[in-house]
Design a protein around this motif. Structure first.
Motif, PDB file in Angstrom:
ATOM      1  N   GLY A   1       0.818  -1.209   0.000  1.00  0.00           N
ATOM      2  CA  GLY A   1       0.000   0.000   0.000  1.00  0.00           C
ATOM      3  C   GLY A   1       0.846   1.252   0.000  1.00  0.00           C
ATOM      4  O   GLY A   1       2.076   1.208   0.082  1.00  0.00           O
TER       5      GLY A   1
ATOM      6  N   GLY B   1      -5.312   2.947  -0.802  1.00  0.00           N
ATOM      7  CA  GLY B   1      -4.210   2.119  -0.333  1.00  0.00           C
ATOM      8  C   GLY B   1      -3.917   2.368   1.122  1.00  0.00           C
ATOM      9  O   GLY B   1      -3.627   3.491   1.515  1.00  0.00           O
TER      10      GLY B   1
ATOM     11  N   THR C   1      -2.815  -1.518  -3.149  1.00  0.00           N
ATOM     12  CA  THR C   1      -3.201  -0.230  -3.714  1.00  0.00           C
ATOM     13  C   THR C   1      -4.135  -0.455  -4.892  1.00  0.00           C
ATOM     14  O   THR C   1      -3.927  -1.364  -5.694  1.00  0.00           O
ATOM     15  CB  THR C   1      -1.965   0.556  -4.193  1.00  0.00           C
ATOM     16  OG1 THR C   1      -1.086   0.765  -3.084  1.00  0.00           O
ATOM     17  CG2 THR C   1      -2.361   1.901  -4.780  1.00  0.00           C
TER      18      THR C   1
END
Length: 224
Positions: free
Chosen positions: A169, A200, A205
């Protein structure tokens, strides 16, 4: 369009022109030069082998290295000049990018599309391709992802492009979300009259682009 927006567009357009120029130079000049070296290396290898000289193995190794360089140059050229716009051109380019991602980085990368569609505007197709390219680069280099999923769908007149990875992320800090080329990605989408959303939080993400009025469906296979 504000002066800042015009400047941002000019910078992106200038960068795109430079990418295309470098891509053509790689393919037409360096690629051809390396092919010539590979041909000469092969000829030298055959002559040395015919005379049973030990240098033949070194010539073979040189030819192998040059062939690797040709393959890498070709991949770089494709990344810089990715597509010929036409029926299926955008989706074909995305699929080739996904396949190259798997070969080069060893990361699973798949493309899903409900229908065969065409992105009618070359500028739009190029900008969307660059967004996917940047998303993949971020997922691999910064997100340490193991798999990436790309999906393209057309609902009404709105194209939805989604790139989702299973990496670490982007985190919650403003610097993380504004860096990594994300601001350029946003500008690309805004130029097309669309929006870009970035999600994210440590569980991967997701990049979602919504752009109206740039694509249409054509007859073809039910799925890619």
């Amino acid at each position: 369009m504000t002066q800042r927006s015009r400047l941002e567009k000019e910078l992106i357009d200038a960068g795109e022109r430079e990418r295309l120029r470098v891509g053509r130079d790689l393919h037409d000049d360096l690629g051809q030069l390396l092919s010539g070296i590979a041909f000469l290396s092969s000829a030298v290898e055959k002559k040395l082998s015919a005379q049973s000289l030990p240098e033949a193995s070194a010539a073979k190794e040189i030819r192998s290295l040059v062939q690797d360089a040709i393959a890498k140059t070709h991949r770089l050229s494709l990344g810089l000049t990715p597509m010929t716009i036409g029926e299926g051109g955008f989706l074909t380019a995305i699929q080739e990018l996904a396949a190259m991602t798997e070969r080069v980085f060893g990361v699973m990368c798949g493309v899903e599309c409900d229908q065969l569609l065409v992105v009618d505007r070359p500028v739009a197709a190029t900008n969307l391709y660059r967004i996917v390219q940047e998303s993949i680069s971020n997922a691999v280099r910064h997100g340490r992802a193991h798999s990436i999923a790309i999906s393209v769908a057309l609902r009404g007149n709105q194209l939805t492009l989604t790139v989702r990875d299973d990496g670490v992320g982007l985190g919650t800090s403003p610097s993380a979300r504004e860096g990594l080329g994300l601001s350029i990605m946003k500008h690309r989408v805004e130029q097309l009259g669309g929006t870009l959303e970035i999600q994210g939080d440590g569980g991967g993400t997701t990049i979602v682009c919504l752009v109206p009025g740039i694509a249409r469906l054509i007859p073809g296979p039910a799925a890619l």
